[in-house]
Write an enzyme that holds these catalytic residues in place. Structure first.
Site, mmCIF file in Angstrom:
data_model
loop_
_atom_site.group_PDB
_atom_site.id
_atom_site.type_symbol
_atom_site.label_atom_id
_atom_site.label_comp_id
_atom_site.label_asym_id
_atom_site.label_seq_id
_atom_site.Cartn_x
_atom_site.Cartn_y
_atom_site.Cartn_z
ATOM 1 C CG PHE A 329 -1.908 -0.832 1.223
ATOM 2 C CD1 PHE A 329 -3.324 -1.033 0.342
ATOM 3 C CD2 PHE A 329 -1.771 -2.581 2.061
ATOM 4 C CE1 PHE A 329 -4.131 -2.041 0.807
ATOM 5 C CE2 PHE A 329 -2.791 -2.967 2.334
ATOM 6 C CZ PHE A 329 -4.256 -3.358 1.574
ATOM 7 C CG ASP A 330 1.967 5.532 -2.710
ATOM 8 O OD1 ASP A 330 2.339 5.424 -1.611
ATOM 9 O OD2 ASP A 330 0.636 6.537 -2.230
ATOM 10 C CE LYS A 331 2.729 8.419 4.641
ATOM 11 N NZ LYS A 331 1.933 10.093 4.515
#
Length: 818
Positions: A329-331
């Protein structure tokens, strides 16, 4: 680090050395001009033309492809070769109808395959559009407006509020506030001063600056991301499965062909008999409809996802998503909202939280659209009456030199001055701060920093001309999306390990991971790569993510875990995420994603929220179960007909199925069972992975029992019905057709066949197929006519015997973990 490439440029007085953009950030402006062979006066028109000829334009290029040759290439490969051999043998045997039928199947599959390879070109085209902006350049001592594609290394350019920076450029003078979240993943805007680098594609939110272009086109930070998008591509698991199915089926077919050919030569059988046998084996063993079936099954899954608010751009990702065991997951913008918000307020010197928020708001100007000011204003308004009684009289905006905003304001006690800015700057303006207050303030700032917050300090005077006194702190954060924590928990319940990737600091990453419920340690990638291989292998299964990474790092991390045998999903929203989205088996771009991220992804969310990611996994696992049913059915059929024809040849010295009968069987089995695409299926609680060897072995028992069924039908035809050769072949064909419809009812369910009802389409088509062949068997169309009682007898026998096979099937499926 990228190696230096010395390049000579015509029209300059020296060699120009183009380096990685990161290197220019470490050297002075004077050294930069020396390396670029330029100066504060910019380039002349002739120098710029020479550099553009040498380096190329400031754009991204893509090698064009001949679409006709690419389409014709679909007829070249192991599976097409086998079908083309069958087609040639059919023409040789004067079975033209069957030959053209095989050609039609090949062409359908070629057309479907041609539509699959578009996402990479779409991503590059969108990147090229992103670069298609104008730039203000200093050429021949005169400022001129040129298309950004004409920016050359060494050009001096000017950027201001609202501009997209056209190339990687080193600031010469002025200052900028730049939004780089789409490039680096950093949620907070970057403050740039002379000597800093402004990256191509970043957006100027405030300020104005004169810069020197240091890298253009594919050499920029932004362009290297585009190059990664072009080269990124996960291994095609669809192709792997197809070729594995072909391989195992051909092993069986070749073994049977060798046995039959050897026996036929020994008994001096005619060559056409042997060739007919080979053609039938090729038609039956090669899964001619598998590419089309995969596409239909995936398209149905894509339609289901579209109803949940997700658009599928790469169909094979639907099947791949069922096997995902790790999601990166990209933050920024995915787990978090990519929207700054004030997390809380910490009052000092007797002020209240509401007063700190109101004072901070007085040091903001909404029309400037500064993201920090907007966050403070939103927080103050959210406290209800916090702003009552306050009025802003004048405002001094933020500058990189002052590092604060300042305002004259008025409340019920009169006029006062208020400042807002970095804690160290504001505290330095408060000379009367007591030691105890200073110590408490330092502790508060450290506490916020430990949570990864960026902190603002607010101070005010007691009158128009008094000393500034600290009022309190406003910690800023990029808050979680409301559904992030629940979505991550559900992903873990489904056996998927979450991992967070971000360009933000380690402290921020750890705090967000804690809030989102992502287990495991957050590390920096260089620290991980410096560990011994054994330690890396141990930690790889425990990590919760990586912080302070660059775009190429996300791509590298996805490939790292793929190399360790993981099927990787990736979510993201920015340009920096595009290569990793393209490389991952399942790339998901959120609704607010940049266009290039959407083009690189295989699934694009159309609505805010991440719950559809879990829905995508569930739908893909249902899709996998449907596809698995088709493959098991196909393998079981091949085992049945190869075994039956081989044993029957040794027994009766003839081929008990005609070429036309084989063609009818292919359509009745392979194509009618396309209705499995909409069959009732449930998702599993753990990732699904293809194991064609286990699938083949699990289909062995049902297949062999069906061989026994066919031999019993042959025996009944010879001894009970006393049929001649051609009616006997018709009886065998009807048995194969009928049990193919009943067989699919048992293999579609991993438990006993009565555990779930078949889908409506499957039930209707199977019933229609049975009815049609009952009529064909009686009418004599395409086969000799048989009495009704014989047709019904083989139908009833097929029903009872095939459904009885369900019990050994369940035992085999459990044994091999299907």
């Amino acid at each position: 680090m990228k190696k230096t490439q010395p390049l000579s440029v015509k029209g300059t007085h020296m060699d120009v050395k183009i380096r990685n953009t990161a290197e220019y950030a470490k050297i002075s402006i004077e050294e930069t001009f020396t390396l670029l062979g330029s100066g504060p006066e910019g380039l002349s028109g002739a120098e710029a033309a020479g550099r553009l000829a040498r380096y190329g334009y400031n754009e991204l290029t893509e090698k064009s492809e001949n679409l006709l040759l690419k389409f014709l290439g679909r007829y070249w490969g192991p599976m097409p070769w086998l079908l083309e051999l069958a087609m040639a043998l059919s023409f040789f045997l004067k079975h033209d109808l069957e030959a053209w039928l095989i050609f039609a199947l090949l062409t359908v599959n070629a057309v479907i395959g041609q539509a699959h390879e578009r996402s990479s070109r779409a991503a590059i085209n969108l990147l090229k559009k992103k670069l298609a902006i104008n730039a203000r350049l200093l050429r021949d001592g005169v400022w001129t407006l040129k298309p950004s594609r004409e920016v050359a290394p060494g050009d001096v350019l000017s950027v201001k509020l609202g501009d997209i920076v056209p190339a990687d450029a080193k600031l010469l003078s002025g200052g900028l506030t730049a939004d780089v979240s789409a490039l680096t993943g950093e949620s907070l805007p970057s403050e740039l001063k002379p000597g800093d680098i402004a990256y191509s594609g970043s957006v100027v939110k405030a300020g104005e600056a004169r810069c020197a272009a240091v890298n253009t086109g594919a050499g920029t930070y932004f362009g290297r991301t585009a190059e990664l998008v072009k080269t990124a591509a996960p291994a095609s698991h669809q192709t792997e499965v197809m070729m594995a199915v072909v391989r195992y089926m051909m092993y069986l077919g070749l073994a049977a062909s060798a046995l039959v050919a050897g026996y036929a030569l020994f008994t001096h059988a005619a060559l056409p008999v042997i060739l007919t046998f080979v053609v039938i084996f090729l038609m039956g063993a090669v899964p001619v409809a598998l590419p089309a079936v995969l596409t239909i099954v995936q398209a149905v899954g894509a339609l289901e996802l579209s109803r949940q608010g997700a658009l599928v751009t790469r169909l094979d990702s639907i099947e791949d998503a069922a096997s995902i065991d790790l999601i990166c997951f990209d933050k920024t913008g995915t787990i978090t909202q990519n929207k700054l918000a004030v997390a809380d307020s910490a009052p000092f010197n007797g002020y209240t939280k509401e007063q700190v928020a109101a004072l901070g708001a007085m040091a903001c100007r909404e029309e400037n659209l500064d993201v920090i000011d907007l966050a403070v204003l939103d927080y103050a308004r959210g406290l209800g009456s916090a702003l009552d009684g306050y009025k802003q009289l004048s405002f001094t905006p933020f500058t990189t030199a002052a590092k604060r905003t300042e305002a004259e304001a008025q409340d019920k006690n009169g006029r006062f001055r208020v400042v807002k800015g970095a804690p160290q700057v504001v505290l330095a303006l408060c000379p009367g701060t007591a030691p105890g207050v200073a110590a408490a303030a330092a502790a508060a700032v450290e506490g916020f920093a430990a949570k990864g917050y960026r902190t603002l300090a607010v101070a005010r005077t007691d009158g128009a001309g008094g000393e500034l006194r600290l009022a309190g702190f406003l910690p800023l954060s990029d808050p979680l999306r409301p559904d992030s924590k629940a979505m991550i928990a559900e992903a873990r319940r489904l056996g998927i390990r979450p991992m967070m990737l971000t360009g933000d600091s380690l402290l921020i990453a750890r705090e967000i991971a804690r809030q989102a419920g992502i287990p495991g340690e957050i590390r920096r990638l260089p620290e991980f790569e410096a560990l011994p291989a054994a330690e890396q292998a141990r930690l790889a299964g425990e990590l919760g993510g990586f912080a302070e990474i660059y775009p190429e790092d996300k791509y590298k991390i996805v490939k790292l875990f793929q190399a360790r045998g993981h099927m990787v999903g990736m979510t993201g929203d920015g340009v920096n995420d595009a290569p990793a989205l393209k490389q991952a088996e399942l790339g998901i771009a959120v609704s607010s994603a940049a266009d290039v991220a959407k083009a690189a992804a295989s699934v694009v969310l159309t609505e805010p929220g991440l719950g559809v990611i879990v829905d995508a996994v569930k739908i893909s696992r249902r899709t996998y179960q449907r596809m698995l049913s088709w493959v098991i059915n196909k393998v079981t059929k091949v085992i049945e007909f190869v075994g039956l024809l081989t044993v029957a040849f040794f027994w009766l010295h003839g081929v008990v199925l005609s070429l036309l009968g084989m063609a009818l069987l292919v359509f009745a089995n392979d194509f009618v069972t396309m209705s499995l695409a909409t069959d009732n299926a449930d998702y599993t609680g753990s990732p699904n992975k293809w194991n064609v060897k286990d699938i083949t072995l699990s289909a062995l028992a049902p297949g062999l029992l069906l061989v026994v069924e066919g031999l019993l039908v042959l025996l009944a035809g010879k001894t009970l019905f006393r049929l001649d050769w051609e009616p006997l072949r018709a009886l065998v064909l009807l048995n194969l057709i009928f049990n193919s419809q009943f067989r699919v009812l048992i293999v579609r369910e991993r438990r006993h066949f009565w555990a779930s009802l078949p889908g409506r389409d499957l039930a209707v088509l199977s019933g229609a197929t049975i009815a049609a062949f009952v009529l064909l068997g009686m009418s004599g169309l395409f086969m000799p006519a048989l009495p009704l009682y014989q047709v019904l007898a083989v139908l009833g026998f097929s029903l009872v015997f095939t459904l009885a096979i369900d019990f050994p099937k369940v035992w085999m499926f459990r044994k091999f973990g299907l």
